[in-house]
Write an enzyme that holds these catalytic residues in place. Structure first.
Site, PDB file in Angstrom:
ATOM      1  N   CYS A  83       0.821  -1.212   0.000  1.00 29.22           N
ATOM      2  CA  CYS A  83       0.000   0.000   0.000  1.00 29.22           C
ATOM      3  C   CYS A  83       0.858   1.267   0.000  1.00 29.22           C
ATOM      4  O   CYS A  83       0.338   2.378  -0.103  1.00 29.22           O
ATOM      5  CB  CYS A  83      -0.907   0.013   1.228  1.00 29.22           C
ATOM      6  SG  CYS A  83       0.060   0.040   2.749  1.00 29.22           S
ATOM      7  N   ASP A 112       2.808   2.210   2.583  1.00 29.05           N
ATOM      8  CA  ASP A 112       3.152   2.591   3.962  1.00 29.05           C
ATOM      9  C   ASP A 112       4.389   1.810   4.410  1.00 29.05           C
ATOM     10  O   ASP A 112       4.555   0.650   4.048  1.00 29.05           O
ATOM     11  CB  ASP A 112       2.008   2.270   4.925  1.00 29.05           C
ATOM     12  CG  ASP A 112       0.761   3.079   4.617  1.00 29.05           C
ATOM     13  OD1 ASP A 112       0.906   4.168   4.021  1.00 29.05           O
ATOM     14  OD2 ASP A 112      -0.343   2.626   4.948  1.00 29.05           O
ATOM     15  N   CYS A 155      -1.360   4.205   8.561  1.00 32.68           N
ATOM     16  CA  CYS A 155      -2.656   4.586   9.129  1.00 32.68           C
ATOM     17  C   CYS A 155      -2.792   4.135  10.595  1.00 32.68           C
ATOM     18  O   CYS A 155      -1.873   3.540  11.150  1.00 32.68           O
ATOM     19  CB  CYS A 155      -3.735   3.889   8.307  1.00 32.68           C
ATOM     20  SG  CYS A 155      -3.484   2.105   8.308  1.00 32.68           S
ATOM     21  N   CYS A 161      -2.103  -4.550   7.426  1.00 33.13           N
ATOM     22  CA  CYS A 161      -1.333  -3.727   8.375  1.00 33.13           C
ATOM     23  C   CYS A 161      -0.651  -4.644   9.397  1.00 33.13           C
ATOM     24  O   CYS A 161       0.498  -4.414   9.777  1.00 33.13           O
ATOM     25  CB  CYS A 161      -2.239  -2.729   9.095  1.00 33.13           C
ATOM     26  SG  CYS A 161      -3.223  -1.720   7.985  1.00 33.13           S
TER      27      CYS A 161
HETATM   28 FE1  FES Z   1      -1.077   0.316   4.542  1.00 34.07          FE
HETATM   29 FE2  FES Z   1      -2.143   0.097   6.956  1.00 34.07          FE
HETATM   30  S1  FES Z   1      -3.061   0.926   5.163  1.00 34.07           S
HETATM   31  S2  FES Z   1      -0.233  -0.642   6.259  1.00 34.07           S
END
Ligand code: FES
Length: 153
Positions: free
Chosen positions: A54, A56, A79, A123
């Site tokens: 994603c 992150d 997030c 996540c």
């Molecule tokens: Fe990408 Fe939580 S939305 S790790």
């Protein structure tokens, strides 16, 4: 005027909390709002950084003594559920032997958080994978710790 503002702010806060409780477990909300082990550990014995699909990223820092994780911390630009997952995985890793910590899975984190919504399951996977990366790093440098000077952490 200030009182009216305070009252409407409290109402807004309560309504956001009610909405969150409809989606997330109390444990997840707690770890998101009060993350444990947030931040860097200087000169870590193990360091891992992974960017999830994603986009992150998460970093995990470990301090290890006699094969046991004596401290663990994390940082993320992700997030709320990523924060909760990083907070939980570092709590779970602490006081475990390195070999036990290495076995912590995405499902273990999900169970400890009381579950996550379908679109946030990754996540917990990011947190589990980042911990594994930090342990891999620890094991790689265990016998030649001077080489850590070249990894930049
Ligand atoms: Fe990408 Fe939580 S939305 S790790």
């Amino acid at each position: 005027m200030a009182q009216e503002f305070d009252d409407s702010f409290k109402e807004l806060e309560q309504s956001i909390m009610e909405d969150m409780k409809g989606v997330y477990s109390e444990k997840t909300i707690d770890h998101f709002l009060s993350p444990r082990n947030l931040g860097e550990i200087p000169a870590p014995d193990g360091f891992g950084r992974i960017t999830g699909p994603c986009g992150d990223a998460m970093e995990i820092y470990l301090k290890v003594r006699d094969g046991r994780v004596i401290n663990a911390s994390f940082r993320t630009d992700g997030c709320g559920t990523t924060i909760a997952s990083g907070s939980m995985v570092t709590e779970m890793a602490k006081e475990k032997s390195v070999l036990e910590a290495q076995k912590i899975t995405q499902q273990d984190i999900l169970d400890a958080l009381g579950g996550l919504p379908e679109d946030s399951l990754h996540c917990a996977l990011l947190a589990a994978n980042t911990l594994k990366e930090a342990i891999k790093d620890y094991l790689a440098f265990k016998n030649e710790s001077w080489k850590r000077a070249y990894r930049g952490r």
